[in-house]
Design a protein around this motif. Structure first.
Motif, short mmCIF file in Angstrom:
data_model
loop_
_atom_site.label_atom_id
_atom_site.label_comp_id
_atom_site.label_asym_id
_atom_site.label_seq_id
_atom_site.Cartn_x
_atom_site.Cartn_y
_atom_site.Cartn_z
N VAL A 132 0.86 -1.22 -0.16
CA VAL A 132 -0.06 0.07 -0.05
C VAL A 132 0.74 1.54 -0.06
N PHE A 133 1.77 1.19 0.74
CA PHE A 133 2.67 2.36 0.80
C PHE A 133 3.55 2.47 -0.42
N ALA A 134 4.07 1.57 -0.94
CA ALA A 134 5.07 1.52 -1.83
C ALA A 134 4.36 1.98 -3.19
N VAL A 135 3.16 1.46 -3.48
CA VAL A 135 2.38 1.82 -5.05
C VAL A 135 2.28 3.48 -4.83
N VAL A 136 1.66 4.16 -3.75
CA VAL A 136 1.27 5.45 -3.72
C VAL A 136 2.78 6.25 -3.76
N ALA A 137 3.59 5.77 -2.77
CA ALA A 137 4.91 6.46 -2.53
C ALA A 137 5.71 6.50 -3.96
N GLY A 138 5.81 5.31 -4.52
CA GLY A 138 6.67 4.94 -5.65
C GLY A 138 6.21 5.83 -6.74
N LEU A 139 4.81 5.85 -6.75
CA LEU A 139 4.34 6.89 -8.07
C LEU A 139 4.65 8.22 -7.90
N GLY A 140 4.79 8.74 -6.41
CA GLY A 140 4.77 9.92 -6.16
C GLY A 140 6.51 10.32 -6.41
N LEU A 147 12.05 5.90 2.05
CA LEU A 147 10.76 6.66 2.38
C LEU A 147 9.92 6.05 3.42
N PHE A 148 9.75 4.68 3.41
CA PHE A 148 9.04 4.06 4.20
C PHE A 148 9.56 3.95 5.58
N VAL A 149 10.92 3.62 5.67
CA VAL A 149 11.47 4.10 7.06
C VAL A 149 11.34 5.31 7.64
N LEU A 150 11.49 6.35 6.92
CA LEU A 150 11.39 7.71 7.40
C LEU A 150 9.84 8.05 7.81
N SER A 151 8.93 7.54 7.01
CA SER A 151 7.46 7.74 7.15
C SER A 151 7.20 7.34 8.43
N LEU A 152 7.78 6.09 8.80
CA LEU A 152 7.37 5.38 10.12
C LEU A 152 8.12 6.09 11.22
N LEU A 153 8.88 7.18 10.94
CA LEU A 153 9.16 8.03 12.17
C LEU A 153 10.77 7.57 12.82
N SER A 154 11.31 6.81 11.67
CA SER A 154 12.74 6.38 11.92
C SER A 154 13.57 7.23 11.15
N ALA A 155 14.83 6.88 11.01
CA ALA A 155 15.83 7.91 10.20
C ALA A 155 16.80 7.01 9.52
N LEU A 156 17.29 7.94 8.77
CA LEU A 156 18.44 7.24 7.91
C LEU A 156 19.79 7.85 8.48
#
Length: 934
Positions: free
Chosen positions: A299-307, A335-344
């Motif tokens: 669900v996250f990858a489809v929307v975020a990947g298109l964006g 972006l999945f990791v960052l959006s779940l409030l973690s960090a790079l």
């Protein structure tokens, strides 16, 4: 009695009860081994009957291998090979799309190999030939190997010394292509193939994984790119390779899991094994824990990947957009990791001799202001939606019942799974590089960009949140979701049926029940009754628990009073239950037509949106791109249209300095730019650099045009030359030393007004490449500043350090007119009738009594010659002097009688005198004023 794939004697039979090829029974774990042992015992008895006293040796293979035919071996081998081929084809597809993006973007800098040629040639002095077949045959295989998370290394050595550098960029798209190819080939080729036990399934999968890993290792090693270059009388050996110790291991595991998943549907094992039942009994839902994770990431990858894809096309153009297969999977994961409030974590390290120094920095979604605020909010909202979808999926695949509610370990299943996912993401999303001396641990450097070390803890917390949502929130609305959404969240009917059987078996009694079921045919004595569990339904909610299992007591030969035997449900039991479901009412044709029409419209809108993004990106890079604006600019330069150039690329100078940027002056310039060629364009947000070459006076010179976009032409960015950026070689400057009193210059036969000052001063001009003939105009016919001087302005060259200077000189007319005036004055003096004419350069001094002299008559025998010069002291005064003296004759009468009483005795006398004079001359236009010193 549960269905079995084998008869009591171990003879294989089909589902109609007909016997097929005799194989040892393997319906339940332990059953096949017992049958194999019975067969061995029978063979030994037969041998004893034929040869008394002898016990011949008879080899009995493991039960898992005894059922395998040659087809069981070559099917996974072909699937493993297909997995590697799929990886390579995925890499080739990504490369071709990248080249297509470069072609669409109008990148005329040459192919990728040409750029590598230039870079290596700059370093070594010799450009290698990378256009051969070896390059194109090597690079796809080396890049495909990076899908196994191994680094692509460059090894250089010269004279026994050298170094190595490498970079790891996970190629998840290529790996996904390999997994899909292996899965589909294994599924297709295994049609009609019986996989008797789970052990056979995993043995076949292991064989395919070995083939995949071994093939990748061999081909990658064979296709290593090798180059030998001459550097300073030595040979530099370059090796580009992705061979690494993890290549075989990673692909072995990937092939094992992919092919095992494909063969799962071919398994004919009747009932779950001990491991499966034990895992489900101890950790309910552990076997289905991947579904909520997959649902959430999908669900996250489809929307975020298109964006991200749209953002890449809009911001960086076709090259970035079409190369997305290389970078998009990793970017979505970050972006999945960052959006779940973690960090790079971005880190680097340098090794110098024995000291290790390094630093790292954590980047959050909101750090540094790199992501707009609205994008941060959207990413977090998307993450929350994906969490809710994962909770809904978890609520479907592991519904709450008494067995789950009473097991405290059920709370830890999903959080632990997310904890493991966080650890894996640190490995799967790690982009890193290193450089070091070959064989040395004393000098080197490295960098990495990966999820932060605490990502696993953050995901563990999210797993706990999803567990809570699945238990207390999702049941309130999960049954009201559309049927299509529910099917997508729950999975296929077959997988849910098998999950129901496993749950039922775990509820019956775990591993002990499995043993009882395996030996039920031989161990149950006459008179003993056994109660079987109800058939598992296709819905996990219908799984029986221990309270629903009944057993009858009785005195039997094999069982003590009160002892009971529980029989596990089989996988086949799920099929009739699923088939027994009431048939659905066919959908209304009109409703089906509306749904199909809506789906077509939505799909068309999505395709149109993607096409619009691509068209927008292409137009932004071509028609409205910086390179197109640069071409228009250079064409105006070639055509001599300085006003158009100045309008498109403001030189950012004062009005007086841009006086030569006119079409009349620049159009008349010799040796302008005769041709140009745009090479490449580098875009970084609102800034870009267009690299081009211009040919001027037969010489081709590289130029760079820094461009900036600070406005828009409708939807598209409007580009112009950035006058504030350094590095532009389009405009150059030169200066002219303007003499005192001059207010006009002549440039390419055109009048140019300048400031008139009493002292000489420098005037600077900004110009375009070409030749400029500069002269100083004079308002008088008596003064000149010499002929024209030519300023040769060449593109890419340094600006002229010294300016033009003009020295004032005088025309012959000044001496001629000055001579006329002075001679006319001499003539006037000669007519004066005086011995000493006033203000004249000649005269006769009378000695004695003036009464003794009379009748003076002057005549000019020879006029003098004059010279004109400027004062050497910087005053600008024009002076004249006699360069050759003239001569005047005086005729007069002299009284020879000395006695005053006597009458006068007049005699005629004559004399000559030289004429010389000096003075100043004032020039005013075509008029001169002479001021002599006489």
């Amino acid at each position: 009695m549960p269905s079995s794939a084998h008869g009591p004697a171990g003879e294989s039979r089909d589902r109609n009860g007909e016997k097929t090829e005799a194989v040892p029974a393997a319906g339940h774990e332990g059953h096949g081994a017992a049958a194999a042992g019975a067969a061995s015992h029978g063979a030994a008895s037969a041998g004893a009957a034929t040869a008394p006293g002898q016990q011949p040796y008879a080899y009995s293979p493991p039960a898992a291998l005894s059922t395998m035919t040659p087809r069981h071996w070559w099917v996974p081998a072909v699937a493993g090979a297909a997995g590697y081929v799929g990886m390579v084809l995925g890499t080739v597809l990504a490369m071709l799309l990248t080249l297509l993006g470069a072609a669409i973007a109008g990148d005329s800098s040459g192919s990728l190999t040409d750029q590598v040629d230039n870079q290596i040639g700059t370093f070594t002095g010799e450009a290698p030939d990378l256009s051969g077949a070896a390059w194109f045959l090597s690079v796809p295989f080396q890049l495909a190997a990076m899908a196994a998370l191994v680094p692509l290394r460059v090894i250089a050595s010269v004279g026994g010394e050298g170094g190595t550098a490498g970079i790891t960029v996970p190629q998840h798209f290529a790996l996904a292509c390999g997994i899909a190819a292996a899965w589909f080939v294994a599924r297709k080729l295994s049609a009609g193939l019986r996989v008797e036990t789970r052990a056979v399934q995993w043995v076949m999968a292991a064989a395919g994984g070995v083939v995949w890993g071994a093939l990748a290792l061999i081909v990658t090693a064979v296709t290593v790119l090798r180059m030998d270059l001459s550097v300073f009388h030595s040979t530099l050996q370059l090796r580009i390779t992705a061979v690494g110790p993890g290549l075989f291991a990673v692909l072995l595991v990937v092939g094992l899991l992919s092919i095992a998943s494909a063969l799962n549907v071919r398994s004919t094992q009747a009932a779950p094994g001990r491991v499966v039942i034990g895992a489900e009994r101890s950790l309910p839902g552990a076997l289905q824990v991947l579904r909520p994770i997959v649902v959430q990431f999908t669900v996250f990858a489809v929307v975020a990947g298109l964006g991200l894809l749209i953002w890449a096309f809009v911001k960086y153009g076709a090259v970035a957009g079409f190369s997305a297969l290389f970078w998009l999977p990793v970017a979505v994961g970050w972006l999945f990791v960052l959006s779940l409030l973690s960090a790079l974590t971005a880190g680097g390290a340098a090794i110098s001799y024995t000291d290790l120094t390094g630093n790292s920095h954590a980047f959050y979604l909101w750090s540094e202001g790199t992501v707009p605020g609205w994008a941060v909010v959207l990413c977090i909202l998307l993450a929350l939606v994906s969490v809710l979808c994962a909770a809904t999926a978890w609520g479907h695949v592991r519904p709450m019942n008494q067995r789950v509610a009473r097991n405290p370990f059920a709370w830890a299943v999903l959080p632990l799974a997310y904890f493991v996912l966080g650890i894996l993401l640190m490995w799967l999303l790690n982009v890193s590089g290193f450089a070091a001396e070959a064989g040395s641990r004393t000098q080197g450097a490295g960098f990495s960009l990966r999820p932060a070390g605490w990502t696993c803890l953050v995901l563990l917390l999210w797993g706990a949140v999803i567990e809570l949502l699945a238990r207390f929130v999702v049941p309130a609305f999960m049954n009201s979701l559309p049927a299509g959404v529910t099917r997508g969240l729950r999975g296929s009917e077959r997988s849910r049926g098998r999950a129901a059987v496993v749950a039922s078996a775990a509820a019956v009694g775990g591993a002990g029940g499995a043993v009882a079921a395996a030996g039920h045919h031989a161990a149950t004595a006459p008179g003993t009754t056994t109660s079987a569990t109800p058939a598992a339904t296709s819905s996990p909610a219908a799984c029986p628990t221990e309270d629903t299992v009944t057993a009858q007591r009785g005195d039997t030969a094999g069982l003590t009073p009160g002892e009971q035997t529980r029989v596990l449900p089989s996988y086949d039991d799920a099929r009739p239950a699923a088939a027994a479901q009431p048939e659905r009412t066919p959908m209304d044709p009109a409703k089906k037509k509306r749904i199909r029409l809506i789906a077509i419209i939505v799909g068309a809108l999505v395709l149109l949106a993607v096409a619009a993004v691509i068209v927008f990106s292409v137009l932004s890079r071509t028609v409205f791109g910086p390179d197109n604006q640069a071409e228009e600019l250079l064409q105006s330069v070639q055509d001599g249209k300085a006003s158009a150039v100045a309008k498109a690329a403001d030189p950012n100078v004062a009005t007086g300095e841009r006086a030569l940027l006119t079409d009349e002056i620049y159009g008349a310039a010799e040796n302008r730019v005769s041709s140009y060629e745009v090479k490449d364009t580098q875009i970084d947000g609102d800034h870009a650099t267009v690299n081009a070459t211009v040919t001027q006076d037969g010489v081709t010179t590289p130029v760079s045009l820094p461009m900036v976009s600070d406005s828009r032409a409708g939807l598209f960015k409007s580009w112009r030359v950035d006058e504030t950026a350094a590095g532009s070689s389009l405009y150059q400057t030169f200066s002219v030393e303007v003499p005192a009193g001059v207010d006009e210059l002549t440039v390419n036969d055109q009048k140019v007004t300048v400031d008139k000052q009493n002292d000489p001063h420098a005037q600077e001009f900004t110009v375009l490449p070409g030749d400029y003939a500069v002269g100083v105009s004079s308002a008088s016919k008596y003064v000149t500043y010499g002929g024209n001087q030519v300023a040769q302005i060449r593109a890419g060259a340094e600006s002229m350090d010294s300016g033009m200077s003009f020295s004032q000189s005088f025309t012959p007319a000044l001496e001629q007119d000055l001579t006329k005036q002075l001679n006319a004055k001499l003539d006037t003096c000669a007519k004066s009738g005086e011995f000493e004419p006033d203000g004249c350069p000649f005269g006769y001094s009378i000695f004695g009594d003036e009464k003794d002299y009379r009748n003076p008559v002057w005549s000019i025998e020879r006029y003098p010659t004059y010279s004109v010069s400027r004062s050497p002291f910087g005053s600008g005064e024009i002076s004249f002097s006699t360069s050759k003296s003239g001569e005047a004759r005086l005729n007069y009468q002299h009284n020879e009688e000395y006695d005053d009483d006597e009458p006068a005795d007049w005699s005629d006398e004559d004399t000559t005198t030289s004429i010389s004079t000096s003075g100043t001359v004032t020039v005013s236009g075509d008029k001169i004023t002479v001021d002599s010193n006489d």
